[in-house]
Design an enzyme around this catalytic site. Sequence first.
Site, PDB file in Angstrom:
ATOM      1  N   SER A 135       0.864  -1.181   0.000  1.00 56.44           N
ATOM      2  CA  SER A 135       0.000   0.000   0.000  1.00 56.44           C
ATOM      3  C   SER A 135       0.900   1.229   0.000  1.00 56.44           C
ATOM      4  CB  SER A 135      -0.887  -0.036   1.245  1.00 56.44           C
ATOM      5  OG  SER A 135      -1.581   1.179   1.397  1.00 56.44           O
ATOM      6  N   LYS A 161      -1.207  -1.100  -4.450  1.00 51.87           N
ATOM      7  CA  LYS A 161      -2.360  -0.257  -4.089  1.00 51.87           C
ATOM      8  C   LYS A 161      -1.838   1.144  -3.875  1.00 51.87           C
ATOM      9  CE  LYS A 161      -4.701   0.347   0.411  1.00 51.87           C
ATOM     10  NZ  LYS A 161      -5.418  -0.358   1.493  1.00 51.87           N
ATOM     11  N   LYS A 163      -2.894   5.128  -2.578  1.00 55.29           N
ATOM     12  CA  LYS A 163      -3.866   5.979  -1.903  1.00 55.29           C
ATOM     13  C   LYS A 163      -4.246   7.109  -2.855  1.00 55.29           C
ATOM     14  CE  LYS A 163      -3.861   4.045   2.215  1.00 55.29           C
ATOM     15  NZ  LYS A 163      -5.088   3.595   2.900  1.00 55.29           N
ATOM     16  N   ASP A 238     -13.791  -1.112   3.369  1.00 53.41           N
ATOM     17  CA  ASP A 238     -12.856  -1.228   4.487  1.00 53.41           C
ATOM     18  C   ASP A 238     -13.545  -0.592   5.697  1.00 53.41           C
ATOM     19  OD1 ASP A 238     -10.822  -0.788   6.372  1.00 53.41           O
ATOM     20  OD2 ASP A 238      -9.391   0.100   4.998  1.00 53.41           O
ATOM     21  N   LYS A 262      -9.846  -6.583   8.299  1.00 52.11           N
ATOM     22  CA  LYS A 262      -8.804  -6.218   9.267  1.00 52.11           C
ATOM     23  C   LYS A 262      -9.344  -6.654  10.616  1.00 52.11           C
ATOM     24  CE  LYS A 262      -7.404  -1.930   6.935  1.00 52.11           C
ATOM     25  NZ  LYS A 262      -7.404  -0.459   7.010  1.00 52.11           N
ATOM     26  N   GLY A 290      -4.278  -3.895   6.205  1.00 50.03           N
ATOM     27  CA  GLY A 290      -3.164  -3.660   7.127  1.00 50.03           C
ATOM     28  C   GLY A 290      -3.345  -2.345   7.859  1.00 50.03           C
TER      29      GLY A 290
END
Length: 369
Positions: A135, A161, A163, A238, A262, A290
């Site tokens: 990420s 991934k 952001k 998420d 998560k 994560g």
Amino acid sequence: MRIDRVELRHIKMILVSPFVTSMGTEYDEEHIIVRVDAEGVTGWGESVAEGTPFYSYETVPTAWHILQDFLIPSILGKDIKNVDEAIAAYAKVRGHMMAKAGLEAALWDAFAKTQNISLSKMLGGVRDKVDVGVSIGIQDSVPHLIKKVEGYLAEGYGRIKIKIAPGLDLQFVEALRKEFPDTLLQVDANSAYTLDHIGLFKKMDGYNLQLIEQPLGYEDIYDHSKLQRELKTAICLDESIHSLDDTRAAIELGSCRVINIKPGRVGGFTESKLIHDYCASKNIPVWHGGMLESGIGRAGNVALASLPNFTMPGDISASKRYYKEDIVDPEFVVNPDGTMTVPTGPGIGVEVNMKMLEKVTVKSLAFKA
Ligand code: OSB
Ligand code: MG
């Protein structure tokens, strides 16, 4: 198993590079390490509540309060037969999933060690390696981002991934797709957009992304169902998913086609397993998210990600991607084939490096029966 002692440690670890998201910039990571001693066995867990209430309302002080005043007293000095019994002892505490998950993780580790089996085995894991991705925070320019991605791909990571945030989105996606046409690529908005941005997401639909993570409100399920209907690309939730019930609502409403699990966000491994099993029954793939964990939390994540329906690469990266030195031995590494090896020793399967743990501890408190 009699719970003889519980210890909390507020830790603070400096990130190797600042992590920039739509929620702000993180330079270090504060979490709580939970240690449970029971009949000569030591279990370790990590509560992923952070220093700031920007991802979740929970913070290190709120999690500490709930652990100290409610969760720990409900089990300290008691003879607990299994994790479910501990969960029942504090079931009336509402919310505070990260506080609960930290304690539950330490109990899972202790029970697995008592039975001399790995946490992966105890959770129902079926894989000895799990597929991992990375990420990447928002970079200050497209060339910097491309350089970072090149580096991670060279290390073996099988999925990237990035952001995104309003105004810092399409140009990065477009550039990465041009440079890396076949790489598994996904974006994570951390709730930075609204339905007014539907035009943007329709454009994003043209870049063959694996998924778009949490584009809309951090508790929203309904608006995501409207957005998902308009897109080919899968939405993955998420922030909005805190329980099996949330998962059911999201899937029945068609709010997403993938779920990020998560354990900290859903209250622990037990709820994570329920979500995993439900998603499997609905043909919804899951992957492991994560929270920039230390090696203690990471060990639990790798174990959970070894369950069968974790079919997409997780946000589970090597220790060195986050921290100069980890607090476990051995540190977690990424294999050249983009996998991480699931520890096979008893419990979390890695040793806590007490010297390093001491170095990162800001405050500690022990509770004795
Ligand atoms: O949204 O997935 C997220 C880190 C902190 C809080 C929220 C998120 C993240 C990450 C990092 O994306 C994942 C990792 O631990 O590598
Ligand atoms: Mg996310």
